[in-house]
Design a protein around this motif. Structure first.
Motif, mmCIF file in Angstrom:
data_model
loop_
_atom_site.group_PDB
_atom_site.id
_atom_site.type_symbol
_atom_site.label_atom_id
_atom_site.label_comp_id
_atom_site.label_asym_id
_atom_site.label_seq_id
_atom_site.Cartn_x
_atom_site.Cartn_y
_atom_site.Cartn_z
ATOM 1 N N GLU A 59 0.807 -1.230 0.000
ATOM 2 C CA GLU A 59 0.000 0.000 0.000
ATOM 3 C C GLU A 59 0.836 1.275 0.000
ATOM 4 O OE1 GLU A 59 -0.286 -2.608 2.108
ATOM 5 O OE2 GLU A 59 -0.778 -1.936 4.150
ATOM 6 N N ASP A 60 2.147 1.152 0.125
ATOM 7 C CA ASP A 60 3.028 2.312 -0.019
ATOM 8 C C ASP A 60 3.337 2.620 -1.488
ATOM 9 O OD1 ASP A 60 4.826 1.114 2.846
ATOM 10 O OD2 ASP A 60 3.405 2.783 2.781
ATOM 11 N N THR A 61 2.898 1.759 -2.387
ATOM 12 C CA THR A 61 3.130 1.977 -3.816
ATOM 13 C C THR A 61 2.462 3.265 -4.273
ATOM 14 O OG1 THR A 61 3.328 -0.389 -4.288
ATOM 15 C CG2 THR A 61 2.708 1.052 -6.120
ATOM 16 N N ALA A 62 3.250 4.147 -4.874
ATOM 17 C CA ALA A 62 2.742 5.457 -5.310
ATOM 18 C C ALA A 62 3.864 6.210 -5.994
ATOM 19 C CB ALA A 62 2.240 6.265 -4.109
ATOM 20 N N ILE A 63 3.498 7.335 -6.598
ATOM 21 C CA ILE A 63 4.505 8.309 -7.026
ATOM 22 C C ILE A 63 4.752 9.234 -5.833
ATOM 23 C CG2 ILE A 63 5.103 10.154 -8.622
ATOM 24 C CD1 ILE A 63 3.190 8.890 -10.633
ATOM 25 N N TYR A 64 5.999 9.407 -5.490
ATOM 26 C CA TYR A 64 6.375 10.241 -4.356
ATOM 27 C C TYR A 64 6.943 11.565 -4.870
ATOM 28 C CZ TYR A 64 5.614 6.468 -1.043
ATOM 29 O OH TYR A 64 5.039 5.499 -0.261
ATOM 30 N N PHE A 65 6.374 12.648 -4.382
ATOM 31 C CA PHE A 65 6.776 13.987 -4.791
ATOM 32 C C PHE A 65 7.442 14.705 -3.621
ATOM 33 C CE2 PHE A 65 4.429 14.114 -8.774
ATOM 34 C CZ PHE A 65 3.406 13.213 -8.574
ATOM 35 N N CYS A 66 8.521 15.361 -3.922
ATOM 36 C CA CYS A 66 9.143 16.275 -2.976
ATOM 37 C C CYS A 66 8.370 17.590 -3.029
ATOM 38 C CB CYS A 66 10.602 16.487 -3.393
ATOM 39 S SG CYS A 66 11.510 17.689 -2.424
ATOM 40 N N ALA A 67 8.155 18.214 -1.877
ATOM 41 C CA ALA A 67 7.394 19.462 -1.827
ATOM 42 C C ALA A 67 8.094 20.461 -0.913
ATOM 43 C CB ALA A 67 5.978 19.199 -1.337
ATOM 44 N N ALA A 68 7.824 21.735 -1.155
ATOM 45 C CA ALA A 68 8.443 22.777 -0.347
ATOM 46 C C ALA A 68 7.547 24.003 -0.285
ATOM 47 C CB ALA A 68 9.809 23.160 -0.921
ATOM 48 N N ASP A 69 7.740 24.798 0.755
ATOM 49 C CA ASP A 69 6.928 26.004 0.944
ATOM 50 C C ASP A 69 7.740 26.993 1.773
ATOM 51 O OD1 ASP A 69 3.510 26.359 0.881
ATOM 52 O OD2 ASP A 69 4.770 27.828 1.920
ATOM 53 N N PRO A 70 7.715 28.287 1.417
ATOM 54 C CA PRO A 70 8.464 29.270 2.198
ATOM 55 C C PRO A 70 7.806 29.580 3.536
ATOM 56 C CG PRO A 70 7.252 30.341 0.459
ATOM 57 C CD PRO A 70 7.087 28.869 0.242
ATOM 58 N N LYS A 71 6.558 29.155 3.710
ATOM 59 C CA LYS A 71 5.854 29.377 4.965
ATOM 60 C C LYS A 71 5.434 28.026 5.543
ATOM 61 C CE LYS A 71 4.028 33.778 3.286
ATOM 62 N NZ LYS A 71 2.801 34.588 3.023
ATOM 63 N N THR A 72 4.688 28.038 6.611
ATOM 64 C CA THR A 72 4.162 26.814 7.204
ATOM 65 C C THR A 72 2.765 26.572 6.645
ATOM 66 O OG1 THR A 72 5.413 27.189 9.223
ATOM 67 C CG2 THR A 72 3.610 25.588 9.329
ATOM 68 N N PRO A 73 2.605 25.600 5.750
ATOM 69 C CA PRO A 73 1.299 25.382 5.141
ATOM 70 C C PRO A 73 0.340 24.697 6.113
ATOM 71 C CG PRO A 73 2.808 23.698 4.436
ATOM 72 C CD PRO A 73 3.601 24.642 5.294
ATOM 73 N N SER A 74 -0.932 24.685 5.756
ATOM 74 C CA SER A 74 -1.926 24.038 6.609
ATOM 75 C C SER A 74 -1.827 22.516 6.538
ATOM 76 C CB SER A 74 -3.330 24.488 6.214
ATOM 77 O OG SER A 74 -3.566 24.186 4.844
ATOM 78 N N SER A 75 -1.230 22.003 5.470
ATOM 79 C CA SER A 75 -1.044 20.564 5.333
ATOM 80 C C SER A 75 0.184 20.289 4.484
ATOM 81 C CB SER A 75 -2.268 19.915 4.678
ATOM 82 O OG SER A 75 -2.403 20.368 3.345
#
Length: 123
Positions: free
Chosen positions: A90-106
């Protein structure tokens, strides 16, 4: 221009391990958040793990205790890692790196995302 480049995906049997890496460049903010988001076919995008510039980490319930997020910082770039142990189908997926200059809600709501790397776990 923020760039996020992932690597380290692949195929592994259940119970195995993989380590994902993401090289991030173009940040101008001293404080930021980074994370990993995954998308499986037919499922909603899921925030897996996140970390802020002070090293504080959060995890989705589905991966807590199995995955570890970490970050390496230098002057020009940051490298984000995701150590994935005890992998499940169930961990099978496309994994994306993400970034934000602030603290996002999620985690999944971060501003920037990379192109993604495929992780496939067979039973």
């Amino acid at each position: 221009q923020v760039q996020l480049v992932e690597s380290g995906g692949g195929s592994v049997q259940a119970g195995g391990s993989l380590r994902l890496s993401c090289v991030a460049s173009g940040f101008t903010s001293i404080t930021f958040c980074m994370g990993w988001v995954r998308q499986a076919p037919g499922k909603k995008r899921e925030g897996v793990a996140g970390i802020d510039s002070d090293g504080r980490a959060i995890y989705a319930d589905s991966v807590r205790g199995r995955f570890t997020i970490s970050i390496s910082k230098d002057n020009a770039k940051n490298t984000l890692y995701l150590q994935m142990n005890s992998l499940k189908p169930e961990d099978t997926a496309i994994y994306f790196c993400a970034a934000d200059p602030k603290t996002p809600s999620s985690i999944s709501g971060m501003l920037w995302r990379g192109q993604g790397t495929q992780v496939t776990v067979s039973s």
